[in-house]
Design an enzyme around this catalytic site. Structure first.
Site, PDB file in Angstrom:
ATOM      1  N   VAL A   1       0.808  -1.217   0.000  1.00 14.84           N
ATOM      2  CA  VAL A   1       0.000   0.000   0.000  1.00 14.84           C
ATOM      3  C   VAL A   1       0.846   1.274   0.000  1.00 14.84           C
ATOM      4  O   VAL A   1       0.321   2.353  -0.324  1.00 14.84           O
ATOM      5  CB  VAL A   1      -0.960  -0.018   1.211  1.00 14.84           C
ATOM      6  CG1 VAL A   1      -0.240   0.306   2.513  1.00 14.84           C
ATOM      7  CG2 VAL A   1      -2.144   0.918   0.999  1.00 14.84           C
ATOM      8  N   TYR A   2       2.128   1.196   0.326  1.00 19.05           N
ATOM      9  CA  TYR A   2       2.961   2.400   0.378  1.00 19.05           C
ATOM     10  C   TYR A   2       3.104   2.997  -1.031  1.00 19.05           C
ATOM     11  O   TYR A   2       3.647   2.357  -1.938  1.00 19.05           O
ATOM     12  CB  TYR A   2       4.342   2.102   0.944  1.00 19.05           C
ATOM     13  CG  TYR A   2       4.358   1.636   2.386  1.00 19.05           C
ATOM     14  CD1 TYR A   2       3.283   1.866   3.242  1.00 19.05           C
ATOM     15  CD2 TYR A   2       5.468   0.983   2.913  1.00 19.05           C
ATOM     16  CE1 TYR A   2       3.308   1.451   4.555  1.00 19.05           C
ATOM     17  CE2 TYR A   2       5.505   0.561   4.231  1.00 19.05           C
ATOM     18  CZ  TYR A   2       4.416   0.789   5.046  1.00 19.05           C
ATOM     19  OH  TYR A   2       4.450   0.360   6.355  1.00 19.05           O
ATOM     20  N   SER A   3       2.619   4.219  -1.182  1.00 17.41           N
ATOM     21  CA  SER A   3       2.629   4.925  -2.470  1.00 17.41           C
ATOM     22  C   SER A   3       2.008   4.066  -3.571  1.00 17.41           C
ATOM     23  O   SER A   3       2.453   4.091  -4.715  1.00 17.41           O
ATOM     24  CB  SER A   3       4.056   5.349  -2.854  1.00 17.41           C
ATOM     25  OG  SER A   3       4.563   6.293  -1.942  1.00 17.41           O
ATOM     26  N   GLY A   4       0.978   3.305  -3.208  1.00 15.15           N
ATOM     27  CA  GLY A   4       0.260   2.514  -4.192  1.00 15.15           C
ATOM     28  C   GLY A   4       1.116   1.490  -4.912  1.00 15.15           C
ATOM     29  O   GLY A   4       0.884   1.201  -6.093  1.00 15.15           O
TER      30      GLY A   4
END
Length: 345
Positions: free
Chosen positions: A55-58
């Protein structure tokens, strides 16, 4: 950094500082090459543990980490960890802890990381809609397929860690090898329950936000203008000084900064060394956005706090106390959903 610690009962040896990659990508450092330079410096300093999440920066963080490891040719030296749970699309099944989503998400993470296996695959948050046996069953299958080596949890309450352990034992499934909880000088609540459970069941603990989201970086001091940050704008409940809990945090930070100066340390060194001194803690996750951030944190691995300093810390922030409930990282539905707290009239 020459000391390595065993992660729970796995036999896997990891550095006491784990390089968190949340700030690599659109959420922080947008340059893939600069991110690779920071990662390379951490590896050269002896860090062998990298933690990220889909989920970090998509997904961009995983891509940046994958690029850095491919460029360095050092994948086999690294204990590589990532996570699954957060929303990665608009669809109702593009998130959570179900078998369907875990199987899809792990393939996406392997592709972005450019690797054939993930050393530690963690469930990022509990999912009240999914039975823990389904989640552990899916993860067990991934271990048997060789796609992941170990499984872990993140920000699980103590009772759910116990439930997961018993479910694994009862069903003959792989168990969580470690837990990744929030822990810092300002967020000590896990000392009362999570860390004792971790010790009791032979798990490792990889603590996140040991600098309390920047509060212990030295940037927050009484009488000084607080720094502007996108994180403070997104999470005002954790930073807005109009709130009594955050004003209390500022008072405590000032007292801790004075203690650090008296001990001949930076506040960052004091904060990181404090988390690493707890016997249940394996590693502390540092999340630098710049090379200067990284350099200011690497020295903490060599700091050993005296009992006198630890006693002073306990006077400033008593054991088991979390100053702001918003810093816990997760609230159970039993608290957030009024229908679960009120009998029908």
């Amino acid at each position: 950094m020459t000391e390595y610690r065993v992660l729970g009962r796995t036999g896997l040896k990891v550095s006491p500082l784990c390089l968190g990659a949340m700030m690599f990508g659109a959420w922080g450092e947008p340059s893939v090459e600069e991110s690779a330079r920071i990662i390379g410096r951490a590896l050269d300093a002896g860090v062998n543990f990298i933690d990220t999440a889909d989920v970090y920066s998509g997904g961009q963080s995983e891509e940046f980490v994958g690029h850095a490891l491919a460029k360095s040719g050092r994948r086999e030296e690294i204990v590589l960890a990532t996570k699954v749970h957060g929303a990665m699309g608009e669809g109702p099944n593009q998130r959570g802890n179900s078998r369907r989503w875990i199987f899809q998400a792990v393939e996406n993470s392997l592709r972005r990381l450019g690797t054939d296996w993930i050393d530690l695959y963690q469930i990022h948050r509990p999912d009240p809609d999914t039975d823990i046996e389904e989640t552990l069953g899916a993860l067990t299958d991934l271990v048997r397929q060789g796609k992941i080596r170990y499984l872990g949890s993140s920000t699980f309450p103590a009772y759910q860690l116990v439930e997961a352990h018993w479910a694994a034992e009862r069903r003959g499934l792989e168990r969580f090898a470690c837990e990744q909880p929030p822990y810092s000088l300002l967020v000590r609540g896990i000392e009362a329950d999570v860390l004792p459970v971790v010790s009791r069941y032979g798990m490792g603990a990889i603590v996140w936000s040991p600098l309390a989201g920047g509060w212990l970086s030295g940037a927050y001091r009484q009488g000084a203008e607080p720094p502007r940050s996108s994180r403070a704008e997104r999470l005002p409940e954790r930073y807005d000084l109009a709130l009594p809990a955050n004003r209390r945090k500022l008072e405590v930070v000032e007292a801790l900064a004075i203690l650090a100066e008296e001990a001949g340390l930076t506040l960052i060194e004091l904060a990181l060394a404090f988390t690493l001194r707890h016997p249940a803690v394996t590693s502390a996750i540092i999340g630098p956005r710049t090379m200067d951030h990284l350099e200011s944190q690497l020295t903490a691995a060599e700091v050993k706090l005296s009992d006198d300093v630890l006693d002073r810390i306990d006077e400033i922030v008593p054991p088991g106390v979390t100053l702001n409930a918003g810093d816990k990282g997760w609230q159970p539905p039993a608290l957030t959903d009024p229908a679960l707290r009120r009998r029908p009239s």
